[in-house]
Design an enzyme around this catalytic site. Structure first.
Site, short mmCIF file in Angstrom:
data_model
loop_
_atom_site.label_atom_id
_atom_site.label_comp_id
_atom_site.label_asym_id
_atom_site.label_seq_id
_atom_site.Cartn_x
_atom_site.Cartn_y
_atom_site.Cartn_z
N ARG A 15 0.84 -1.20 0.00
CA ARG A 15 0.00 0.00 0.00
C ARG A 15 0.88 1.25 0.00
O ARG A 15 2.10 1.17 0.17
CB ARG A 15 -0.92 0.00 1.21
CG ARG A 15 -0.20 0.17 2.53
CD ARG A 15 -1.12 -0.04 3.71
NE ARG A 15 -1.38 -1.45 3.91
CZ ARG A 15 -2.57 -1.96 4.25
NH1 ARG A 15 -3.61 -1.15 4.37
NH2 ARG A 15 -2.73 -3.25 4.44
N ASP A 62 7.65 -10.14 8.03
CA ASP A 62 7.86 -9.29 9.19
C ASP A 62 9.34 -8.94 9.19
O ASP A 62 10.18 -9.75 9.54
CB ASP A 62 7.47 -10.03 10.47
CG ASP A 62 7.77 -9.23 11.74
OD1 ASP A 62 8.33 -8.11 11.64
OD2 ASP A 62 7.48 -9.73 12.84
N ASN A 89 11.23 -0.10 2.50
CA ASN A 89 10.17 0.89 2.68
C ASN A 89 9.29 0.61 3.90
O ASN A 89 8.63 1.52 4.39
CB ASN A 89 9.30 0.93 1.41
CG ASN A 89 8.02 1.71 1.60
OD1 ASN A 89 8.03 2.93 1.69
ND2 ASN A 89 6.91 1.00 1.70
N TYR A 154 10.07 7.48 15.92
CA TYR A 154 10.07 7.50 14.46
C TYR A 154 11.25 8.31 13.92
O TYR A 154 11.98 7.85 13.02
CB TYR A 154 8.75 8.10 13.96
CG TYR A 154 8.59 8.09 12.46
CD1 TYR A 154 8.23 6.93 11.78
CD2 TYR A 154 8.79 9.26 11.72
CE1 TYR A 154 8.07 6.93 10.41
CE2 TYR A 154 8.62 9.27 10.35
CZ TYR A 154 8.26 8.11 9.69
OH TYR A 154 8.11 8.11 8.33
N ALA A 156 14.07 9.02 15.39
CA ALA A 156 15.32 8.31 15.68
C ALA A 156 15.55 7.16 14.72
O ALA A 156 16.66 6.94 14.23
CB ALA A 156 15.32 7.82 17.12
N LYS A 158 14.39 6.83 11.65
CA LYS A 158 14.65 7.32 10.31
C LYS A 158 16.03 7.99 10.21
O LYS A 158 16.67 7.97 9.15
CB LYS A 158 13.55 8.28 9.87
CG LYS A 158 12.19 7.60 9.70
CD LYS A 158 12.23 6.50 8.64
CE LYS A 158 10.86 5.92 8.36
NZ LYS A 158 10.87 4.90 7.27
#
Length: 246
Positions: A15, A62, A89, A154, A156, A158
């Site tokens: 998606r 996973d 991704n 999030y 951290a 990235k």
């Protein structure tokens, strides 16, 4: 850009941005593995893309599970006999102010967004190193560079992707493998559509180009970095944010 029947793996490809990236590859004749925690969505997306004449398979993955990553990548190698492109991704958010953030919310975001990139990258490099060719693109975020209140985990994760990207690029350049990242800004997806209009308007004011990005904007950058024509670009972060961060 001539991909000549190459094979690409797109994690989180069922998606949003991942699906758009996979669709861009399909238009260019790239065979695909749609790897997603949602196996039904992975299979449906692969079936849809197969209509364009490519070979596409959907697999449950996973990315935070080391054994599952090894198993799936082994199956991919048996199915396609090659791995040319890896798009890391897959990612999640578990937002909250730091003082209230639960340990499990920190751990799950780091496990999927950062550890998952490392695990998939490590497996893909094994095949790419033998063939002395590969393109790896990791999806970071503008939050890695600007920070974002309520997204300590999030941001951290990235930001960690950026350091991992640069290290992998240096380690495997001699093997013909390039490793880059894209850092999307505010991209119009199902996740952002649910935000209140006043929030979206305030975000729009921060973007010099005056609009939110589309999933195709991100896909176009990823596909270029995955192409043979990008062979002299490695260890870089391409910002796809309309000027929100410069």
């Amino acid at each position: 850009m001539d991909f000549k029947g190459q094979v690409a793996i797109v994690t989180g490809g069922g998606r949003g941005i991942g699906r758009a990236i996979a669709g861009g590859f399909a238009k260019r004749g790239v065979n695909l593995v749609i790897a997603d925690i949602d196996s039904d969505m992975a299979v449906k997306t692969a079936s849809y893309l197969s209509a364009s004449g490519i070979k596409a398979v959907g697999m449950k993955l996973d990315v935070s599970n080391p054994e599952e990553v090894k198993k799936v990548f082994s199956e991919i190698k048996m199915e396609f006999n090659r791995i040319d492109i890896l798009i890391n991704n897959a990612g999640i958010t578990r937002d909250g102010l730091m003082i209230r953030m639960k340990d499990e919310d920190w751990d799950s975001v780091i496990a999927i967004n950062l550890k998952g990139v490392f695990l998939c990258l490590r497996e893909a490099i094994k095949d790419m190193s033998q063939r002395r060719y590969g393109r790896i693109i990791n999806v970071s975020s503008v939050a890695a560079f600007m920070g974002n209140p309520g997204q300590a985990n999030y941001s951290a994760s990235k930001a960690g992707i950026v350091g991992l990207t640069k290290t992998a690029a240096k380690e495997y350049a001699s093997r013909g493998i390039t490793v880059n990242a894209v850092a999307p800004g505010f991209i119009k997806t199902a996740m952002t559509d649910v935000l209140p209009e006043n929030v979206k308007e305030e975000m729009r004011k921060l973007i010099p180009l005056g609009r939110f990005g589309t999933v195709e904007d991100v896909s176009n950058a990823v596909i270029f970095l995955a192409s043979p024509e990008s062979g002299y670009i490695t260890g870089q972060v391409i910002h796809v944010n309309g000027g929100m961060y410069m």
